[in-house]
Design a protein around this motif. Structure first.
Motif, PDB file in Angstrom:
ATOM      1  N   GLN A   1       0.829  -1.198   0.000  1.00  0.00           N
ATOM      2  CA  GLN A   1       0.000   0.000   0.000  1.00  0.00           C
ATOM      3  C   GLN A   1       0.868   1.255   0.000  1.00  0.00           C
ATOM      4  O   GLN A   1       0.433   2.324  -0.410  1.00  0.00           O
ATOM      5  CB  GLN A   1      -0.930   0.002   1.220  1.00  0.00           C
ATOM      6  N   ASN A   2       2.098   1.108   0.473  1.00  0.00           N
ATOM      7  CA  ASN A   2       3.079   2.193   0.455  1.00  0.00           C
ATOM      8  C   ASN A   2       4.256   1.748  -0.416  1.00  0.00           C
ATOM      9  O   ASN A   2       5.402   1.744   0.003  1.00  0.00           O
ATOM     10  CB  ASN A   2       3.555   2.500   1.876  1.00  0.00           C
ATOM     11  N   PHE A   3       3.943   1.358  -1.643  1.00  0.00           N
ATOM     12  CA  PHE A   3       4.910   0.691  -2.504  1.00  0.00           C
ATOM     13  C   PHE A   3       6.118   1.564  -2.827  1.00  0.00           C
ATOM     14  O   PHE A   3       5.970   2.717  -3.221  1.00  0.00           O
ATOM     15  CB  PHE A   3       4.228   0.274  -3.803  1.00  0.00           C
ATOM     16  N   GLU A   4       7.306   0.996  -2.625  1.00  0.00           N
ATOM     17  CA  GLU A   4       8.544   1.707  -2.935  1.00  0.00           C
ATOM     18  C   GLU A   4       9.413   0.911  -3.904  1.00  0.00           C
ATOM     19  O   GLU A   4      10.574   1.232  -4.123  1.00  0.00           O
ATOM     20  CB  GLU A   4       9.326   1.980  -1.639  1.00  0.00           C
ATOM     21  N   GLY A   5       8.857  -0.150  -4.457  1.00  0.00           N
ATOM     22  CA  GLY A   5       9.594  -0.905  -5.460  1.00  0.00           C
ATOM     23  C   GLY A   5      10.245  -2.182  -4.970  1.00  0.00           C
ATOM     24  O   GLY A   5      10.610  -3.033  -5.767  1.00  0.00           O
ATOM     25  N   ALA A   6      10.417  -2.342  -3.675  1.00  0.00           N
ATOM     26  CA  ALA A   6      11.090  -3.528  -3.142  1.00  0.00           C
ATOM     27  C   ALA A   6      10.113  -4.693  -3.006  1.00  0.00           C
ATOM     28  O   ALA A   6       8.941  -4.494  -2.711  1.00  0.00           O
ATOM     29  CB  ALA A   6      11.704  -3.208  -1.783  1.00  0.00           C
ATOM     30  N   GLU A   7      10.620  -5.901  -3.225  1.00  0.00           N
ATOM     31  CA  GLU A   7       9.800  -7.085  -3.015  1.00  0.00           C
ATOM     32  C   GLU A   7       9.680  -7.373  -1.526  1.00  0.00           C
ATOM     33  O   GLU A   7      10.493  -6.923  -0.725  1.00  0.00           O
ATOM     34  CB  GLU A   7      10.415  -8.285  -3.744  1.00  0.00           C
ATOM     35  N   TYR A   8       8.658  -8.143  -1.170  1.00  0.00           N
ATOM     36  CA  TYR A   8       8.415  -8.455   0.239  1.00  0.00           C
ATOM     37  C   TYR A   8       8.505  -9.964   0.437  1.00  0.00           C
ATOM     38  O   TYR A   8       8.036 -10.741  -0.383  1.00  0.00           O
ATOM     39  CB  TYR A   8       7.031  -7.965   0.663  1.00  0.00           C
ATOM     40  N   GLY A   9       9.130 -10.387   1.544  1.00  0.00           N
ATOM     41  CA  GLY A   9       9.237 -11.809   1.855  1.00  0.00           C
ATOM     42  C   GLY A   9       9.126 -12.057   3.342  1.00  0.00           C
ATOM     43  O   GLY A   9       9.288 -11.137   4.148  1.00  0.00           O
ATOM     44  N   GLY A  10       8.843 -13.311   3.699  1.00  0.00           N
ATOM     45  CA  GLY A  10       8.735 -13.632   5.117  1.00  0.00           C
ATOM     46  C   GLY A  10       8.638 -15.126   5.349  1.00  0.00           C
ATOM     47  O   GLY A  10       8.388 -15.908   4.421  1.00  0.00           O
ATOM     48  N   VAL A  11       8.836 -15.529   6.588  1.00  0.00           N
ATOM     49  CA  VAL A  11       8.704 -16.926   7.005  1.00  0.00           C
ATOM     50  C   VAL A  11       7.500 -17.018   7.935  1.00  0.00           C
ATOM     51  O   VAL A  11       7.348 -16.193   8.842  1.00  0.00           O
ATOM     52  CB  VAL A  11       9.977 -17.413   7.725  1.00  0.00           C
ATOM     53  N   PHE A  12       6.655 -18.014   7.708  1.00  0.00           N
ATOM     54  CA  PHE A  12       5.427 -18.108   8.499  1.00  0.00           C
ATOM     55  C   PHE A  12       4.980 -19.567   8.581  1.00  0.00           C
ATOM     56  O   PHE A  12       5.491 -20.434   7.867  1.00  0.00           O
ATOM     57  CB  PHE A  12       4.313 -17.258   7.869  1.00  0.00           C
ATOM     58  N   ARG A  13       4.015 -19.824   9.471  1.00  0.00           N
ATOM     59  CA  ARG A  13       3.451 -21.153   9.627  1.00  0.00           C
ATOM     60  C   ARG A  13       2.028 -21.192   9.058  1.00  0.00           C
ATOM     61  O   ARG A  13       1.262 -20.253   9.247  1.00  0.00           O
ATOM     62  CB  ARG A  13       3.412 -21.539  11.104  1.00  0.00           C
ATOM     63  N   ALA A  14       1.713 -22.277   8.371  1.00  0.00           N
ATOM     64  CA  ALA A  14       0.363 -22.469   7.833  1.00  0.00           C
ATOM     65  C   ALA A  14       0.042 -23.957   7.894  1.00  0.00           C
ATOM     66  O   ALA A  14       0.946 -24.795   7.966  1.00  0.00           O
ATOM     67  CB  ALA A  14       0.264 -21.952   6.404  1.00  0.00           C
ATOM     68  N   LYS A  15      -1.251 -24.289   7.869  1.00  0.00           N
ATOM     69  CA  LYS A  15      -1.625 -25.704   7.979  1.00  0.00           C
ATOM     70  C   LYS A  15      -2.746 -26.069   7.020  1.00  0.00           C
ATOM     71  O   LYS A  15      -3.565 -25.238   6.635  1.00  0.00           O
ATOM     72  CB  LYS A  15      -2.028 -26.052   9.412  1.00  0.00           C
TER      73      LYS A  15
END
Length: 236
Positions: A98-112
């Protein structure tokens, strides 16, 4: 007014067009097979609606068909499969774009999977897929990989999670003021409030106030948790 006459295509031209159409269909079939069989969850996420499309791997690994997801609502689906403690990952992703500056976004998370109780660890990336305007992102292209079966050893998985926690805590530390970071660094080194006050030339009461604010900002319940978080972020 004379009617415009068109020359009908020759049999050779018809055969050429039919061959091109066949090759195009074969290419589409091949790409569709790759997308649906690649060992990663690939999906399109609308910033307002949540997930709007996914590949077959996503359906199989989490148990929801695309039709079920659309009926449920893409955002509700994300919160349903992601561990409650990791809801910040989809939330932060939306905020980021929503406040895009050109960088990609990544993360580590848990899902089931919807029929399982145990959560699995995923690592995901997202990038802008479509935009409403030059700097306004509408949709994201996301790729999530189930890490547990992709690691050759448990050591690799533990190290990956440790590195992610370290990075997460570094970002958390950034919410502190310069003086608060100085106080936290000394706390992590084992100094008490009086010793910290002497080193920083402030009163013990001021140190206590800083420590209180630090714990509130970082959400830690006790000194042990505070020191653990600080050291994970590289302090002390």
């Amino acid at each position: 007014m004379s009617e415009t006459q068109t020359t009908p295509p020759t049999p050779e031209r018809i055969a050429e067009l039919e061959q091109q159409l066949l090759e195009l269909q074969q290419k589409c079939d091949f790409l569709e097979k790759v997308i649906h069989e690649v060992p990663a969850n690939i999906y399109i996420s609308d910033l307002e609606k949540g997930l709007t499309w996914c590949n077959k791997t996503n359906e199989e690994s989490l148990g929801y068909t695309l039709e079920e997801i659309r009926e449920m609502g893409g955002l509700e689906y994300m919160y349903k499969i992601v561990h409650p403690e990791d809801h910040n990952i989809p939330d932060d992703s939306i905020t980021h774009y929503q406040n895009f500056e050109g960088a990609e976004y990544g993360g580590v998370f848990r899902a089931k999977h919807k029929d399982e109780k145990e959560y699995k660890w995923f690592i995901g990336w997202a990038k802008a897929f479509s935009k409403k305007g030059p700097d306004e992102v509408k949709e994201l292209l996301c790729v999530d990989v189930d890490m547990s079966p992709r690691m050759n050893t448990d050591t690799q998985l533990v190290q990956a999670l440790r590195d992610n926690l370290k990075q997460k805590n570094k970002l958390l530390i950034k919410c502190l003021r310069k003086r608060e970071i100085e106080v936290l660094d000394l706390v992590c080194k084992g100094f008490n409030s009086k010793e910290i006050a002497d080193k920083l030339f402030i009163s013990p009461n001021t140190v206590s106030t800083h420590r209180k604010h630090i714990q509130q900002k970082l959400g830690t319940a006790n000194v042990a948790d505070l020191v653990s978080l600080g050291k994970e972020a590289g302090l002390g």
